[in-house]
Design an enzyme around this catalytic site. Structure first.
Site, PDB file in Angstrom:
ATOM      1  N   TRP A 188       2.961   4.827   4.594  1.00 26.47           N
ATOM      2  CA  TRP A 188       3.100   3.391   4.348  1.00 26.47           C
ATOM      3  C   TRP A 188       4.530   3.118   3.880  1.00 26.47           C
ATOM      4  O   TRP A 188       5.070   3.831   3.026  1.00 26.47           O
ATOM      5  CB  TRP A 188       2.075   2.974   3.300  1.00 26.47           C
ATOM      6  CG  TRP A 188       2.158   1.538   2.862  1.00 26.47           C
ATOM      7  CD1 TRP A 188       2.227   0.438   3.655  1.00 26.47           C
ATOM      8  CD2 TRP A 188       2.153   1.057   1.507  1.00 26.47           C
ATOM      9  NE1 TRP A 188       2.266  -0.699   2.883  1.00 26.47           N
ATOM     10  CE2 TRP A 188       2.222  -0.354   1.570  1.00 26.47           C
ATOM     11  CE3 TRP A 188       2.084   1.680   0.258  1.00 26.47           C
ATOM     12  CZ2 TRP A 188       2.231  -1.156   0.426  1.00 26.47           C
ATOM     13  CZ3 TRP A 188       2.091   0.890  -0.874  1.00 26.47           C
ATOM     14  CH2 TRP A 188       2.168  -0.507  -0.779  1.00 26.47           C
ATOM     15  N   ASP A 191      -3.938   7.745  -2.589  1.00 24.86           N
ATOM     16  CA  ASP A 191      -3.818   6.305  -2.409  1.00 24.86           C
ATOM     17  C   ASP A 191      -5.043   5.864  -1.622  1.00 24.86           C
ATOM     18  O   ASP A 191      -5.198   6.228  -0.453  1.00 24.86           O
ATOM     19  CB  ASP A 191      -2.525   5.965  -1.654  1.00 24.86           C
ATOM     20  CG  ASP A 191      -2.278   4.464  -1.551  1.00 24.86           C
ATOM     21  OD1 ASP A 191      -3.135   3.682  -2.022  1.00 24.86           O
ATOM     22  OD2 ASP A 191      -1.240   4.063  -0.996  1.00 24.86           O
ATOM     23  N   LYS A 193      -8.195  -5.092   0.951  1.00 22.70           N
ATOM     24  CA  LYS A 193      -8.814  -5.005   2.266  1.00 22.70           C
ATOM     25  C   LYS A 193     -10.333  -5.117   2.198  1.00 22.70           C
ATOM     26  O   LYS A 193     -10.937  -5.941   2.883  1.00 22.70           O
ATOM     27  CB  LYS A 193      -8.422  -3.695   2.949  1.00 22.70           C
ATOM     28  CG  LYS A 193      -6.919  -3.415   2.995  1.00 22.70           C
ATOM     29  CD  LYS A 193      -6.165  -4.483   3.746  1.00 22.70           C
ATOM     30  CE  LYS A 193      -4.722  -4.085   4.020  1.00 22.70           C
ATOM     31  NZ  LYS A 193      -3.899  -3.875   2.817  1.00 22.70           N
TER      32      LYS A 193
END
Length: 469
Positions: free
Chosen positions: A188, A269, A305
């Protein structure tokens, strides 16, 4: 009178007559016309007096323009495009089949209850909402997990995943000086920024194999083994961003083996729990595997999300310690770091999560909506694969589209090919070839397949032709 003088005709004037309407400022002087209220410079040159207009020079003159964010900048370019078939596949945000933002029904229901109750907006403690911290740790590890029962998890509410990662990075910099963080290649885009800002050194381990459009497992294992003992290894708990390529359960076991052997510290993560597969438990399996081995580890969480709480900035940093006493001390230092950074976190998103997870009926509603969202992305993924196979006559194997998981697909397109996707087809995406399937509809799959095929094959031929000429 604080304006700076851009230039003076002479620096030799030793004094200035102190007359009405003028100020004596020394050899290089600034006069002031009271009638016109205009400052000007007065200098002496060959018996003539010249006046030079003053110019404001910013104290920030040395600050250069920062480059646009590679992900968020995609949305700005998309908004400016007026083409009818344009697609925004850059930012990872869920969209409906009509490509509209989606607020979960269960979220709307909880917000209505909160409003009816008249919930206040008082400051939270530094560590955040206690009910949220309890719920989020149990959601991640399982309520019956030994690390929960033995109170070995230090949890504080963070500013979504980014803020939680940043607090953890500050802890590493402060208490593990010189320790390196290993980051997957690719990862990311914000991971490197976070550790750079925290002044934590990092290096990359191999992850993506462009030849197979899959996991370079041997390279990954080799790089983790070669890292200095006691390094932090940043791992994506599920739905690896940007590739969508996850290790198999057997590979996770081997990754845990080498991390344990090298005395490394795993740092997860977890941005897509429940959103990747549709199952909260399945998407937390990697984290629970490491915790079951008795390893101390870090986990950053986000609810952007899986609950669609993008703008609420709700997440957490969890640190599993070897004892309850160690967890208490670690939590105290996490709070100490958070206090000067942002003081305390926002309450609205925390209450939403706590209310949903804490109520069995609402929790089941949430799980059903997560399954629906994850299912829509799976349907889009399948339709895109089918469209590519039907339209592409080259014999290329597109099966990697189906093997990837989560909201992203790593297409294998180069920067030149990705540019063609945008310039010719009005498909906005990151330049590493990542597309967000959450921003794609079933109705647009064939159009996207045409764009990918054209960019993958024809752009390669065009580049080869230019290079040969």
């Amino acid at each position: 009178m604080a304006s700076s003088i851009l230039s003076l005709a002479s620096a030799s004037l030793s004094s200035l007559e102190n007359k009405q309407g003028k100020l004596n400022l020394g050899s290089n002087c600034l006069s002031f016309d009271r009638d016109k209220n205009i400052p000007f410079a007065k200098t002496k040159s060959l018996s003539r007096i010249s006046m030079v207009a003053s110019v404001n020079v910013s104290r920030f003159e040395g600050i250069t323009m920062a480059p646009p964010d590679p992900i968020l900048g995609v949305s700005e370019a998309f908004k400016a495009d007026t083409h009818g078939n344009k697609l925004n596949l850059g930012v990872g945000a869920y969209r409906t089949e009509e490509l509209q933002p989606y607020v979960l029904d269960v979220v709307k229901k909880v917000e209505k209850h909160m409003l009816e109750r008249g919930d206040n907006k008082e400051y939270l403690p530094i560590e955040g909402l206690a009910a949220f911290n309890k719920a989020t740790a149990e959601l991640l590890f399982g309520a019956d997990n030994a690390v929960i029962k033995q109170q070995r998890v230090a949890t504080i509410q963070g500013l979504s995943g980014t803020g939680s990662l940043r607090v953890a990075a500050a802890l590493i910099e402060r208490y593990f000086p010189g320790a390196k963080v290993l980051i997957s290649s690719p990862t990311w885009g914000n991971h490197k920024n976070i550790f750079n800002d925290a002044r934590v050194p990092w290096s990359e381990y191999r992850y993506y194999d462009p030849k197979t459009v899959g996991l370079d497992f041997e390279g990954m294992m080799s790089d983790i083994k070669a890292a200095p003992e006691g390094s932090f290894v940043l791992l994506h708990g599920c739905a690896h961003n940007p590739t969508g390529i996850d290790p198999t359960p057997e590979q996770w076991e081997k990754i845990a083996d080498v991390i344990q052997e090298k005395n490394h510290i795993p740092f997860f993560d977890v941005a897509y729990q429940g959103f990747a597969s549709g199952s909260l438990d399945a998407d937390a399996a990697s984290v629970r595997l490491f915790a079951a081995r008795g390893l101390e580890l870090l986990v950053a969480q986000s609810y952007s999300k899986n609950l669609g709480l993008y703008a609420e900035r709700i997440g957490a940093i969890n640190i599993v310690c070897s004892s309850a006493d160690a967890a208490t001390r670690v939590k105290s230092q996490l709070k100490r770091i958070a206090r000067p950074m942002y003081s305390n976190p926002p309450v609205h998103g925390a209450k939403i999560v706590a209310n949903i997870v804490g109520d069995p009926a609402l929790f089941n509603e949430w799980k059903a909506e997560m399954e629906m969202m994850a299912g829509r992305i799976k349907d889009v993924r399948q339709k895109l694969y089918d469209s590519l196979c039907a339209k592409d006559r080259s014999g290329k194997d597109w099966s990697f589209i189906l093997e990837q998981i989560g909201m992203f697909s790593f297409t294998g397109l180069s920067k030149v090919q990705s540019d063609n996707m945008t310039d010719k087809w009005h498909v906005y995406m990151t330049k590493d070839g990542r597309i967000s399937l959450a921003g794609l509809s079933l109705a647009k799959c064939e159009y996207l397949a045409d764009a990918i095929i054209d960019s993958f094959h024809n752009e390669v031929l065009r580049c080869w032709s230019v290079a040969s000429s």
